[in-house]
Design an enzyme around this catalytic site. Sequence first.
Site, PDB file in Angstrom:
ATOM      1  N   HIS A  32      54.466  25.132   8.420  1.00  0.00           N
ATOM      2  CA  HIS A  32      53.564  25.570   7.633  1.00  0.00           C
ATOM      3  C   HIS A  32      53.937  26.701   7.577  1.00  0.00           C
ATOM      4  O   HIS A  32      53.143  27.684   6.521  1.00  0.00           O
ATOM      5  CB  HIS A  32      52.558  25.667   9.011  1.00  0.00           C
ATOM      6  CG  HIS A  32      51.835  24.439   8.937  1.00  0.00           C
ATOM      7  ND1 HIS A  32      51.790  23.922  10.275  1.00  0.00           N
ATOM      8  CD2 HIS A  32      50.893  23.856   8.245  1.00  0.00           C
ATOM      9  CE1 HIS A  32      51.451  22.705  10.405  1.00  0.00           C
ATOM     10  NE2 HIS A  32      50.566  22.166   8.640  1.00  0.00           N
ATOM     11  N   SER A 180      56.569  18.334  11.316  1.00  0.00           N
ATOM     12  CA  SER A 180      55.216  17.579  11.244  1.00  0.00           C
ATOM     13  C   SER A 180      54.565  17.993  12.730  1.00  0.00           C
ATOM     14  O   SER A 180      54.931  17.792  13.943  1.00  0.00           O
ATOM     15  CB  SER A 180      55.298  16.046  11.139  1.00  0.00           C
ATOM     16  OG  SER A 180      54.263  14.882  11.464  1.00  0.00           O
TER      17      SER A 180
END
Length: 299
Positions: A32, A180
């Site tokens: 992210h 993830s």
Amino acid sequence: MKIIYGIKEIRDLSKSLNMGFVPTMGALHKGHISLIEKSLEENEETVVSIFINPTQFSPGEDYIHYPKTLEQDLEILKKLNVTAVFVPRSDEIYPSDFDITLGVPSLENLLCGVTRPGHFRGVCLILMILLNLLKPQRLYLGRKDFQQLTIIQKMCKDLLIDTEVIGCPIFRDLDGLPLSSRLAYLDSSLRSAVSLFPKALSAIIQSIDNGNQDSVYLKENFTSLIQREESPFYEILYADFYDKETLQPIDDVKKSIFCAALMVKTLEKSVRLIDNIPFEISSYYPQSEKNILLKCIES
Ligand code: PAF
């Protein structure tokens, strides 16, 4: 950094901003952060959303247990200097009389869509709502979720949404697995078992680089490498060479993207791992993406 919870406030703020937008479901990791850093580089203002979107979870998936780390996430975002973080309330996004569906029928029921019915419709819905509220110049999504990226690019194109959808490179862990939020569900022995996944992907890259373009052989080799240590803990959901726009399987490996998904079974839940590697090198898919994976495997 502004923290905004209400729809009216985010509408008012976004009117005055020329922005890049990074949607997330929280539990932020380096993947992210790499999207946010790209947005910070390319835009004067960056807005990040954190919303665990109920409509994209299929029945039996981990909606209730999805990791929630809001305080840590806000700390990370503060340090990155984003302009604002939008943390909407579920009842404002989906009021009780909400009654709209959205989807891309030709793309949503393939690959992950086969085992996640309705998932991509939920993703289209939330992103359409967020794009309507924020009206960003650019939207940043990771290329790990290649099907999601392709579907959202198509949705924005067909609905004439005035936002550029930017796919960002996969951020890999030291063993080559894409980062993830759900990797946190794996204990250390499963985590090391699934490191076969990036190894099998890198074997495809090496075979193609050595001149082997036989898609049937390459797929079989991938499968046999993953199943080498006959493991009851995971199954391959799909693994094939696909056309980048239609997501249909193709034989011409040099023009394809290889996409694969594993379902890993832990005692409490099943964890889906996805990955892909593009073979048509372009400015959008630079050679470096392959090299990063190969480097992780060598070291
Ligand atoms: O990729 C995700 O994390 C989600 O699907 C997204 C894009 C934030 C929509 O909820």
